[in-house]
Scaffold this active site. Structure first.
Site, mmCIF file in Angstrom:
data_model
loop_
_atom_site.group_PDB
_atom_site.id
_atom_site.type_symbol
_atom_site.label_atom_id
_atom_site.label_comp_id
_atom_site.label_asym_id
_atom_site.label_seq_id
_atom_site.Cartn_x
_atom_site.Cartn_y
_atom_site.Cartn_z
ATOM 1 N N GLU A 1 0.823 -1.214 0.000
ATOM 2 C CA GLU A 1 0.000 0.000 0.000
ATOM 3 C C GLU A 1 0.861 1.269 0.000
ATOM 4 O O GLU A 1 0.398 2.348 0.363
ATOM 5 C CB GLU A 1 -0.976 -0.035 1.178
ATOM 6 C CG GLU A 1 -1.856 -1.278 1.187
ATOM 7 C CD GLU A 1 -3.276 -1.088 0.644
ATOM 8 O OE1 GLU A 1 -3.822 0.006 0.790
ATOM 9 O OE2 GLU A 1 -3.812 -2.051 0.059
ATOM 10 N N CYS B 1 -2.733 11.243 4.069
ATOM 11 C CA CYS B 1 -3.117 10.301 2.998
ATOM 12 C C CYS B 1 -3.097 10.982 1.640
ATOM 13 O O CYS B 1 -2.867 10.338 0.620
ATOM 14 C CB CYS B 1 -4.540 9.792 3.195
ATOM 15 S SG CYS B 1 -4.834 8.955 4.725
ATOM 16 N N HIS C 1 -3.971 1.594 7.731
ATOM 17 C CA HIS C 1 -2.593 1.870 7.307
ATOM 18 C C HIS C 1 -1.844 2.391 8.527
ATOM 19 O O HIS C 1 -2.433 3.069 9.383
ATOM 20 C CB HIS C 1 -2.538 2.966 6.233
ATOM 21 C CG HIS C 1 -3.104 2.569 4.908
ATOM 22 N ND1 HIS C 1 -3.953 3.373 4.172
ATOM 23 C CD2 HIS C 1 -2.926 1.464 4.164
ATOM 24 C CE1 HIS C 1 -4.267 2.769 3.043
ATOM 25 N NE2 HIS C 1 -3.665 1.599 3.010
HETATM 26 O O1 SUG Z 1 -7.767 2.923 0.932
HETATM 27 N N1 SUG Z 1 -10.516 5.079 1.228
HETATM 28 C C1 SUG Z 1 -9.079 4.898 1.235
HETATM 29 C C2 SUG Z 1 -8.426 5.837 2.200
HETATM 30 C C3 SUG Z 1 -6.929 5.809 2.081
HETATM 31 C C4 SUG Z 1 -6.242 6.562 3.129
HETATM 32 N N2 SUG Z 1 -4.852 6.525 2.907
HETATM 33 C C5 SUG Z 1 -3.911 6.479 3.870
HETATM 34 N N3 SUG Z 1 -4.187 6.158 5.095
HETATM 35 N N4 SUG Z 1 -2.697 6.710 3.514
HETATM 36 C C6 SUG Z 1 -8.702 3.441 1.556
HETATM 37 O O2 SUG Z 1 -9.341 2.843 2.422
HETATM 38 C C7 SUG Z 1 -12.764 4.701 0.388
HETATM 39 C C8 SUG Z 1 -13.404 4.716 -0.964
HETATM 40 C C9 SUG Z 1 -14.830 4.259 -0.965
HETATM 41 O O3 SUG Z 1 -15.250 3.553 -0.075
HETATM 42 O O4 SUG Z 1 -15.495 4.589 -1.944
HETATM 43 C C10 SUG Z 1 -11.276 4.491 0.290
HETATM 44 O O5 SUG Z 1 -10.803 3.839 -0.616
#
Ligand code: SUG
Length: 415
Positions: free
Chosen positions: A161, A344, A227
């Site tokens: 990731e 993020c 994460h």
């Molecule tokens: O991968 N949300 C992302 C958020 C990512 C956050 N990134 C870090 N922590 N670096 C994820 O969970 C939600 C999209 C949706 O449900 O439509 C989403 O993908």
């Protein structure tokens, strides 16, 4: 000169709340809400402007073609005929979370003295698993200079990731650093998205001279830290983390002190800020940055200010003699509702700015032009029942093309 450059993902015109990320509590809690793509993207622009005002260098990564018609074709379907769950997975604006674009090992850390980037495969979540080809195309353009080595993804099934599970600590940006790769282990209620095997592969491919592999605590993953950057962040000599972030913190801290004498570990005790408050407020999903004055600032989401335990802890730290000297609050509520905070939204690259394709760097004037495209073309709202609407899809596709044309990054239009 090696400096930190933050590349923020511009929030794409298809931003919506489909609740696709199991284990990301904000995203699943907000499933079905009406999203505001235009407001979301303008929040992102305002965050970049605030960082520029602090004296930081700012870059961008671009929204991907959505829906991803290539991905749907590889599944033997197309947008109109696809089942609703595949439509949602093809439409997600998730590339906005640039911390998941790649893992970056700056030049001073690597054997060949180049800055290495490995695009993240994101294989755990279907809606994110098809991001990497377009991310790779963008990285190959932005970092085409021989100062960089851009690598393809770690092969499945080893989940990766990107920078969200990677921290770099160093005496200064241009000194050799120690890179901390944080992985999770399966077995809890939610997926462990970063696999140790993937982290180890990246450290080898990049030729990282000093790497530590650290297991994320099961409690943190179970509490919604999908994460590591939801419970820890590092910059320079400082590691800022929740007490319950790591599985075996004593050994980790001993190894870190040996690898980087002078490291400062700022731990937030669970007795003062519970894991739940830390995750709900995204205290650690902050950008910990060194300002031109040499002071460190923490760029936090507004939710951190709204959470009393978190704000009290921060006020006490700043009033005391801690390494974080300034707090800057940004409003990224549209992204936060999908579990994406200030950290993020950005990919950190330590490099010499002159080696980067200038089309990917922004100042206030370029941000004005980006904001104008967003205001004209981004949909104002998206309700879940609209995602099958061909008029909405046409609008989303046009919006991205207008942005790429304005930025003159036309190589990506028909990828
Ligand atoms: O991968 N949300 C992302 C958020 C990512 C956050 N990134 C870090 N922590 N670096 C994820 O969970 C939600 C999209 C949706 O449900 O439509 C989403 O993908």
């Amino acid at each position: 000169m090696q400096t930190e450059i933050n590349f923020d993902g511009i929030i794409g015109p298809s931003h919506n709340y489909a609740g696709l990320s199991h284990g990301n509590l904000a995203a699943t809690r907000n499933r079905g809400l009406v999203s505001r793509p235009r407001a979301a993207a303008l929040e992102g622009v305002a965050k970049m402007r605030a960082n520029i005002a602090l004296g930081l260098i700012q870059g961008v990564l671009l929204p991907h073609a959505r829906p991803d018609r290539h991905w749907l074709a590889s599944l033997g379907t197309n947008y109109a005929d696809a089942a609703p769950h595949l439509q949602a997975q093809a439409l997600s604006a998730s590339p906005m979370w640039a911390a998941n674009a790649a893992t970056v090992s700056p030049a001073p850390d690597t054997e060949d003295g180049r800055c290495h980037l490995t695009v993240a495969n994101l294989v755990t979540m279907p809606h994110r698993s098809h991001e990497w080809p377009e991310t790779l195309a963008q990285l190959r353009l932005a970092f085409a200079n021989p100062a960089f080595a851009v690598h393809g993804p770690v092969p499945a099934p080893f989940g990766d990731e990107g920078a969200a599970n990677h921290m770099r600590l160093a005496a200064s940006h241009d000194a050799p650093g120690v890179e901390v790769f944080v992985y999770g282990e399966a077995g809890g209620p939610f997926p462990a998205r970063q696999h140790r095997e993937a982290s180890a592969a990246i450290a080898r491919v990049h030729g990282v001279k000093q790497a530590l592999f650290v297991r994320q605590s099961d409690e943190a993953i179970a509490a919604g830290a999908f994460h590591n950057d939801v419970v820890a962040v590092a910059n320079g000599r400082v590691l800022f983390a929740h007490e319950q972030a790591f599985a075996d913190k004593e050994n980790f801290f001993t190894d870190l002190r040996a690898a980087l004498p002078g490291v400062e570990i700022v731990e937030v005790p669970a007795a003062q800020v519970s894991l739940e408050d830390a995750i709900r407020s995204y205290l650690f999903n902050a950008q910990l940055v060194t300002l031109p004055s040499g002071e460190m600032a923490l760029i936090l989401p507004a939710e951190a200010r709204d959470t009393p335990s978190v704000w009290n802890w921060l006020q006490a730290h700043v009033a005391g003699n801690g390494p974080i000297r300034r707090l800057a609050v940004v409003d990224v509520r549209q992204s936060m509702a999908n579990g994406g905070g200030p950290a993020c939204l950005r990919l950190r690259v330590v490099a010499d700015a002159v080696t980067i394709d200038p089309r990917f760097l922004v100042d206030d004037t370029r941000l004005d032009a980006i904001a104008a495209v967003i205001e004209t073309y981004w949909p104002e709202t998206i309700a879940q029942e609209q995602i099958g609407d061909p008029a909405l899809i046409a609008r989303i596709e046009t919006a991205r093309e207008k942005l790429l044309e304005m930025l003159r990054i036309v190589e990506l239009i028909d990828r």
